[in-house]
Design an enzyme around this catalytic site. Structure first.
Site, PDB file in Angstrom:
ATOM      1  N   GLY A  21      17.992  24.015  23.193  1.00 49.79           N
ATOM      2  CA  GLY A  21      16.556  24.113  23.446  1.00 49.79           C
ATOM      3  C   GLY A  21      16.262  24.701  24.804  1.00 49.79           C
ATOM      4  N   ALA A  22      17.045  25.722  25.184  1.00 47.43           N
ATOM      5  CA  ALA A  22      16.995  26.224  26.560  1.00 47.43           C
ATOM      6  C   ALA A  22      16.109  27.448  26.737  1.00 47.43           C
ATOM      7  CB  ALA A  22      18.413  26.545  27.047  1.00 47.43           C
ATOM      8  N   VAL A  65      20.160  23.242  15.502  1.00 44.62           N
ATOM      9  CA  VAL A  65      21.040  22.109  15.802  1.00 44.62           C
ATOM     10  C   VAL A  65      21.031  21.061  14.697  1.00 44.62           C
ATOM     11  CG1 VAL A  65      20.921  22.440  18.300  1.00 44.62           C
ATOM     12  CG2 VAL A  65      19.285  20.887  17.167  1.00 44.62           C
ATOM     13  N   TYR A 118       9.146  10.412  16.378  1.00 48.19           N
ATOM     14  CA  TYR A 118       9.696  10.874  17.656  1.00 48.19           C
ATOM     15  C   TYR A 118      10.320   9.711  18.434  1.00 48.19           C
ATOM     16  CZ  TYR A 118       9.845  13.476  22.074  1.00 48.19           C
ATOM     17  OH  TYR A 118      10.249  14.099  23.236  1.00 48.19           O
ATOM     18  N   ALA A 175      11.499   6.926  17.239  1.00 49.13           N
ATOM     19  CA  ALA A 175      12.732   6.498  16.572  1.00 49.13           C
ATOM     20  C   ALA A 175      13.887   7.441  16.886  1.00 49.13           C
ATOM     21  CB  ALA A 175      12.507   6.417  15.065  1.00 49.13           C
TER      22      ALA A 175
END
Length: 243
Positions: free
Chosen positions: A11-12, A64, A155, A157
């Site tokens: 997530g870069a 991912v 989110y 969880a």
């Protein structure tokens, strides 16, 4: 310093992930930029990383949430960089809704990316780390993992799962000299949250009276990359919100 260390940041292409990639590159690390959205934004991260030092940086497209894609991208990274020293699991999505209106896809998609992605990337790096008998894993969780938030059951969880995953992984891999920690950011200013900086009700709840900057998360990630005796910890970076 992280000179010549090979660091993967998922997530870069923007936000916290980009800030982490740039910070690690500024310390001499070589960066594998993982993205699943904008190739142009990922290329901007690569450009910023390479401008900071003589370090190498390269972008890789990977969902991912897909185990096989993660396996293939790790193979590519090892081929290009010859080793992996740090994995930063930052990729995440939100599909915020109240539980009464949330459907199963809203829940499962967030779990698959946010928590499943941590498993998929970590699992595929584990053999490399254990063979090297060294490695750092840094997982980006959230304060909502610890305190919850209305409208974010999915989110919350996923981010709480990351904390349990982090602590268990730390115990399993410590004997191989591998450290695994989590960062729990509070409200951080990114493209998606920039309006929060003007929310007076929110600011009143934060003792430091401002929302955080992505660079302030990045500096903690860099600290953890440089420390060999911290593992299994969750570091809150929230301006005192959860005091």
């Amino acid at each position: 310093m992280l000179k010549d260390k090979v660091c993967i940041v998922t997530g870069a292409s923007r936000g916290i992930g980009k800030a982490i990639a740039v910070e690690l590159a500024s310390q001499g690390a070589q960066i594998a930029v993982i993205y699943n959205g904008s190739a142009d934004k990922a290329a901007e991260t690569v450009e910023e990383c390479t401008k900071l030092s003589a370090s190498k940086a390269k972008a890789y497209k990977c969902n991912v949430a897909d185990f096989n894609e993660c396996s293939e991208v790790i193979k590519e990274i090892v081929k290009d960089f010859e080793r992996i020293d740090v994995l930063v699991n930052n990729a995440g999505i939100t599909k915020d809704k109240l539980l009464l209106t949330m459907n199963s896809d809203d829940f499962n998609d967030v779990i698959s990316v946010n928590l499943g992605g941590v498993f998929n990337m970590t699992k595929n790096c584990c053999r490399i780390f254990t063979k090297q008998r060294s490695g750092k894993i840094i997982n980006i969780s959230s304060i909502v993992a610890l305190d919850g938030n209305a409208g974010q059951t999915n989110y919350s969880a996923s981010k709480a799962g990351i904390i349990g995953f982090t602590k268990s992984t730390a115990k399993e891999l410590a004997s191989r000299n591998i450290c695994c920690n989590a960062i729990a950011p509070g409200f951080i200013e990114t493209d998606m949250t920039k309006d929060l900086a003007q929310n007076s009700d929110l600011l009143d709840r934060i003792p430091l009276k401002r929302i955080g900057k992505a660079e302030e998360i990045a500096s903690v990630a860099a600290f953890l990359c440089n420390n060999d005796y911290i593992t299994g910890q969750v570091i809150r970076v929230d301006g005192g919100l959860t005091i």
